[in-house]
Write an enzyme that holds these catalytic residues in place. Structure first.
Site, mmCIF file in Angstrom:
data_model
loop_
_atom_site.group_PDB
_atom_site.id
_atom_site.type_symbol
_atom_site.label_atom_id
_atom_site.label_comp_id
_atom_site.label_asym_id
_atom_site.label_seq_id
_atom_site.Cartn_x
_atom_site.Cartn_y
_atom_site.Cartn_z
ATOM 1 N N PHE A 1 -65.759 38.670 -3.772
ATOM 2 C CA PHE A 1 -66.034 38.933 -2.348
ATOM 3 C C PHE A 1 -65.167 40.076 -1.793
ATOM 4 N N ALA B 1 -57.790 39.299 -8.423
ATOM 5 C CA ALA B 1 -58.371 38.281 -9.311
ATOM 6 C C ALA B 1 -57.725 36.929 -9.085
ATOM 7 N N GLU C 1 -58.899 32.352 -8.871
ATOM 8 C CA GLU C 1 -59.801 31.274 -8.477
ATOM 9 C C GLU C 1 -59.467 31.036 -7.013
ATOM 10 N N THR D 1 -52.590 34.730 0.195
ATOM 11 C CA THR D 1 -53.248 34.001 1.285
ATOM 12 C C THR D 1 -52.238 33.352 2.234
ATOM 13 N N ASP D 2 -52.679 33.089 3.454
ATOM 14 C CA ASP D 2 -51.814 32.379 4.413
ATOM 15 C C ASP D 2 -51.663 30.901 4.037
ATOM 16 N N GLU D 3 -52.530 30.423 3.110
ATOM 17 C CA GLU D 3 -52.505 28.993 2.781
ATOM 18 C C GLU D 3 -51.215 28.575 2.079
ATOM 19 N N TYR E 1 -55.083 24.977 -5.044
ATOM 20 C CA TYR E 1 -55.314 26.419 -4.856
ATOM 21 C C TYR E 1 -54.086 27.091 -4.245
ATOM 22 N N ALA F 1 -51.074 26.058 -3.942
ATOM 23 C CA ALA F 1 -49.869 25.936 -4.776
ATOM 24 C C ALA F 1 -49.890 26.979 -5.892
ATOM 25 N N LYS G 1 -51.427 29.888 -5.782
ATOM 26 C CA LYS G 1 -51.190 31.206 -5.171
ATOM 27 C C LYS G 1 -49.708 31.356 -4.819
ATOM 28 N N ASN H 1 -58.278 33.687 6.646
ATOM 29 C CA ASN H 1 -59.651 33.530 6.137
ATOM 30 C C ASN H 1 -60.496 34.771 6.415
ATOM 31 N N PRO I 1 -72.837 20.955 6.706
ATOM 32 C CA PRO I 1 -71.810 19.916 6.544
ATOM 33 C C PRO I 1 -70.479 20.293 7.180
ATOM 34 N N ASP J 1 -64.203 13.951 5.063
ATOM 35 C CA ASP J 1 -63.240 15.038 5.132
ATOM 36 C C ASP J 1 -62.769 15.474 3.739
ATOM 37 N N ARG J 2 -62.266 16.705 3.664
ATOM 38 C CA ARG J 2 -61.646 17.233 2.441
ATOM 39 C C ARG J 2 -60.322 16.493 2.208
HETATM 40 P P1 NAD Z 1 -63.637 35.460 -5.090
HETATM 41 O O1 NAD Z 1 -63.555 34.099 -5.688
HETATM 42 O O2 NAD Z 1 -64.847 35.850 -4.327
HETATM 43 O O3 NAD Z 1 -63.474 36.558 -6.243
HETATM 44 C C1 NAD Z 1 -62.534 36.449 -7.269
HETATM 45 C C2 NAD Z 1 -62.880 37.471 -8.338
HETATM 46 O O4 NAD Z 1 -61.882 37.379 -9.370
HETATM 47 C C3 NAD Z 1 -64.231 37.215 -8.999
HETATM 48 O O5 NAD Z 1 -64.924 38.434 -9.138
HETATM 49 C C4 NAD Z 1 -63.875 36.641 -10.366
HETATM 50 O O6 NAD Z 1 -64.830 36.921 -11.366
HETATM 51 C C5 NAD Z 1 -62.539 37.325 -10.632
HETATM 52 N N1 NAD Z 1 -61.686 36.578 -11.561
HETATM 53 C C6 NAD Z 1 -61.415 35.244 -11.543
HETATM 54 N N2 NAD Z 1 -60.582 34.927 -12.557
HETATM 55 C C7 NAD Z 1 -60.315 36.091 -13.214
HETATM 56 C C8 NAD Z 1 -59.509 36.427 -14.337
HETATM 57 N N3 NAD Z 1 -58.825 35.485 -15.002
HETATM 58 N N4 NAD Z 1 -59.447 37.729 -14.724
HETATM 59 C C9 NAD Z 1 -60.153 38.680 -14.078
HETATM 60 N N5 NAD Z 1 -60.946 38.415 -13.025
HETATM 61 C C10 NAD Z 1 -61.024 37.139 -12.591
HETATM 62 O O7 NAD Z 1 -62.312 35.600 -4.226
HETATM 63 P P2 NAD Z 1 -62.063 36.427 -2.884
HETATM 64 O O8 NAD Z 1 -62.409 35.573 -1.732
HETATM 65 O O9 NAD Z 1 -62.655 37.777 -3.021
HETATM 66 O O10 NAD Z 1 -60.468 36.529 -2.920
HETATM 67 C C11 NAD Z 1 -59.810 37.630 -3.562
HETATM 68 C C12 NAD Z 1 -58.314 37.425 -3.445
HETATM 69 O O11 NAD Z 1 -57.945 37.358 -2.075
HETATM 70 C C13 NAD Z 1 -57.809 36.131 -4.088
HETATM 71 O O12 NAD Z 1 -56.598 36.397 -4.720
HETATM 72 C C14 NAD Z 1 -57.621 35.183 -2.904
HETATM 73 O O13 NAD Z 1 -56.595 34.257 -3.167
HETATM 74 C C15 NAD Z 1 -57.218 36.170 -1.827
HETATM 75 N N6 NAD Z 1 -57.549 35.759 -0.440
HETATM 76 C C16 NAD Z 1 -58.821 35.363 -0.121
HETATM 77 C C17 NAD Z 1 -59.121 35.026 1.195
HETATM 78 C C18 NAD Z 1 -60.510 34.614 1.609
HETATM 79 O O14 NAD Z 1 -60.711 34.223 2.772
HETATM 80 N N7 NAD Z 1 -61.516 34.713 0.749
HETATM 81 C C19 NAD Z 1 -58.124 35.084 2.179
HETATM 82 C C20 NAD Z 1 -56.832 35.500 1.812
HETATM 83 C C21 NAD Z 1 -56.569 35.844 0.501
HETATM 84 P P1 TYD Z 2 -63.426 27.393 3.378
HETATM 85 O O1 TYD Z 2 -64.431 28.427 3.748
HETATM 86 O O2 TYD Z 2 -63.619 26.612 2.117
HETATM 87 O O3 TYD Z 2 -61.998 28.120 3.419
HETATM 88 P P2 TYD Z 2 -60.493 27.474 3.356
HETATM 89 O O4 TYD Z 2 -60.575 26.077 2.896
HETATM 90 O O5 TYD Z 2 -59.838 28.369 2.340
HETATM 91 O O6 TYD Z 2 -59.942 27.640 4.731
HETATM 92 O O7 TYD Z 2 -63.338 26.350 4.595
HETATM 93 C C1 TYD Z 2 -63.042 26.784 5.912
HETATM 94 C C2 TYD Z 2 -62.931 25.544 6.764
HETATM 95 O O8 TYD Z 2 -64.221 24.938 6.857
HETATM 96 C C3 TYD Z 2 -62.009 24.487 6.190
HETATM 97 O O9 TYD Z 2 -61.306 23.843 7.244
HETATM 98 C C4 TYD Z 2 -62.942 23.503 5.522
HETATM 99 C C5 TYD Z 2 -64.193 23.589 6.369
HETATM 100 N N1 TYD Z 2 -65.482 23.352 5.652
HETATM 101 C C6 TYD Z 2 -66.400 22.441 6.188
HETATM 102 O O10 TYD Z 2 -66.168 21.814 7.240
HETATM 103 N N2 TYD Z 2 -67.579 22.256 5.512
HETATM 104 C C7 TYD Z 2 -67.882 22.896 4.350
HETATM 105 O O11 TYD Z 2 -68.970 22.652 3.772
HETATM 106 C C8 TYD Z 2 -66.932 23.842 3.835
HETATM 107 C C9 TYD Z 2 -67.226 24.590 2.558
HETATM 108 C C10 TYD Z 2 -65.748 24.033 4.529
#
Ligand code: NAD
Ligand code: TYD
Length: 361
Positions: A13, A83, A85, A135-137, A161, A163, A165, A190, A216, A292-293
């Site tokens: 993404f 890169a 998960e 991430t801020d998490e 996740y 932990a 990061k 996010n 959901p 809930d999660r």
């Molecule tokens: P994403 O899951 O969409 O993409 C992750 C990419 O990494 C994928 O293309 C996947 O194929 C690749 N990948 C996974 N394991 C790999 C490995 N071992 N070697 C090489 N490539 C690998 O994630 P995203 O949402 O684009 O997030 C990117 C980064 O930003 C992550 O490090 C995430 O922790 C961080 N981040 C994400 C958010 C968010 O809201 N999405 C917010 C803050 C930080």
């Molecule tokens: P998510 O997009 O998974 O991001 P993060 O957990 O990294 O913040 O979830 C955003 C918020 O939305 C989180 O509080 C969990 C909630 N959520 C739902 O309520 N329903 C859903 O189906 C999903 C995927 C998330």
């Protein structure tokens, strides 16, 4: 600035948005290393598929030999590590891949980069940067009236996740402190926008709404996230890469705290206006409260004062403008959604939401 850089995770993404923008802006050659997990998608990169400034390499950040080869061949001036998960719910179901990629993978990447950096001449050593996208998490969860996370907030990750990061952030920090590796770390809130995989809240809700499925909401829907449009995040990373101070951490956020239920209602209103339901009812009728999660973090909020004050970065999009662009993108790119929601995706959604008593696939 015309640089050759290695980006990891550039088919996901945020990484794909970053790579596309780097090439569009003519900033230099990007070597894009991605394992193509379920979250990696070459369709995100079709626009630059044959572009001479983009080289895609299918591989794992844990493969040190491959990394050494790429670093020696392309002599990058920076490595930007996206890169990972990245999905909290998946980390709850199966944490192992998170440890493998986010912790062990980052370690191997750091080792390869350290060896390469040690072999550079003095000037290149000084110019080189390793930017770790985090991430801020990692800071854990805030109470309703707590001040937003600053860069000195203590680490208190709650999910497998976050932990994993947090562990990677600590490794990056240690490689600077111990070996002098010129690192930069960004901790962002996010993101949302184009290419967001529909397992995360915003794209899931858009997808389910249009498919006539339940929307959901975990628990009471009052959890708070701080939302940032993905292009603003990418601009912040470019800014940190260019002008960030070595060894520093920068928090990146949108100053957009919203309750989940508020986000979902906004999406429903927008879809009601842009693509009304055939029966004339609102998409909000599809909202369903589910179990809930586990260990659900209540609130995240980023204090992005430091990056604004020291580097001059501020988000361009408000939540309203960013969400409008996002909904429009999803409506115009239903083929992309169809392609990513086949196969494995169905399996995940069925398993995950069935536990919450919802039939979704
Ligand atoms: P994403 O899951 O969409 O993409 C992750 C990419 O990494 C994928 O293309 C996947 O194929 C690749 N990948 C996974 N394991 C790999 C490995 N071992 N070697 C090489 N490539 C690998 O994630 P995203 O949402 O684009 O997030 C990117 C980064 O930003 C992550 O490090 C995430 O922790 C961080 N981040 C994400 C958010 C968010 O809201 N999405 C917010 C803050 C930080
Ligand atoms: P998510 O997009 O998974 O991001 P993060 O957990 O990294 O913040 O979830 C955003 C918020 O939305 C989180 O509080 C969990 C909630 N959520 C739902 O309520 N329903 C859903 O189906 C999903 C995927 C998330």
């Amino acid at each position: 600035m015309n640089q050759t850089i290695i980006v990891t995770g550039g088919a996901g993404f945020i990484g794909s948005n970053f790579v596309l923008e780097w090439v569009r802006q003519g900033l230099g050659h990007v070597i894009n290393l991605d394992k193509l997990t379920y979250a990696g998608n070459l369709e995100n990169l079709v626009e630059i598929q044959h572009h001479p400034q983009h080289t895609f390499v299918h591989g794992d950040i844990g493969n040190q030999a491959l990394l050494a080869e790429l670093l020696a061949k392309y002599q990058p001036t920076a490595v930007v590590n996206f890169a990972a998960e990245s999905h909290v719910d998946r980390s709850i179901h199966g944490p192992e891949d998170f440890i493998q990629t986010n912790v062990v993978g980052t370690f191997h990447l750091l080792e390869a980069v350290r060896a390469y950096w040690n072999g550079l001449d003095q000037a290149d050593k000084q110019a080189f940067r390793f930017l770790h996208v985090s991430t801020d998490e990692v800071y854990g969860s805030l109470g309703k009236n707590d001040p937003a996370f600053t860069e000195t907030h203590k680490y208190e990750p709650n999910s497998p996740y976050s932990a994993s990061k947090a562990a990677s952030d600590h490794l990056v920090r240690a490689y600077h402190h111990t070996y002098g590796l010129p690192v930069l770390t960004t901790n962002c809130s996010n993101n949302y926008g184009p290419h967001h995989f529909p397992e995360k809240l915003i794209p899931l809700v858009i997808h389910n709404a249009l498919a006539g499925k339940p929307l959901p909401i975990y628990g009471n829907g009052q959890q708070i996230r701080d939302w940032l449009y993905v292009e603003d995040h990418c601009a912040a990373i470019r800014c940190v890469l260019k002008t960030g101070k070595i060894g520093e951490v920068y928090n990146i956020g949108g100053w957009n705290e919203k309750q989940n239920i508020e986000v979902v209602r906004t999406l429903c209103r927008m879809l009601d206006a842009k693509k009304p339901r055939e029966d004339g009812k609102s998409y909000a009728d599809q909202i369903t409260f589910v179990e809930d999660r586990l260990g659900h973090d209540q609130r995240y909020a980023i204090d992005a004062t430091k990056i604004a004050r020291e580097l001059g970065w501020k988000p361009v999009e408000t939540f309203e403008t960013g969400i409008e662009k996002t909904v429009t993108w999803y409506l115009n790119n239903q083929d992309w959604v169809q392609n990513v929601t086949s196969g494995d995706y169905r399996h995940w959604v069925q398993k995950h939401y069935a536990e919450r008593g919802e039939e979704m696939a």
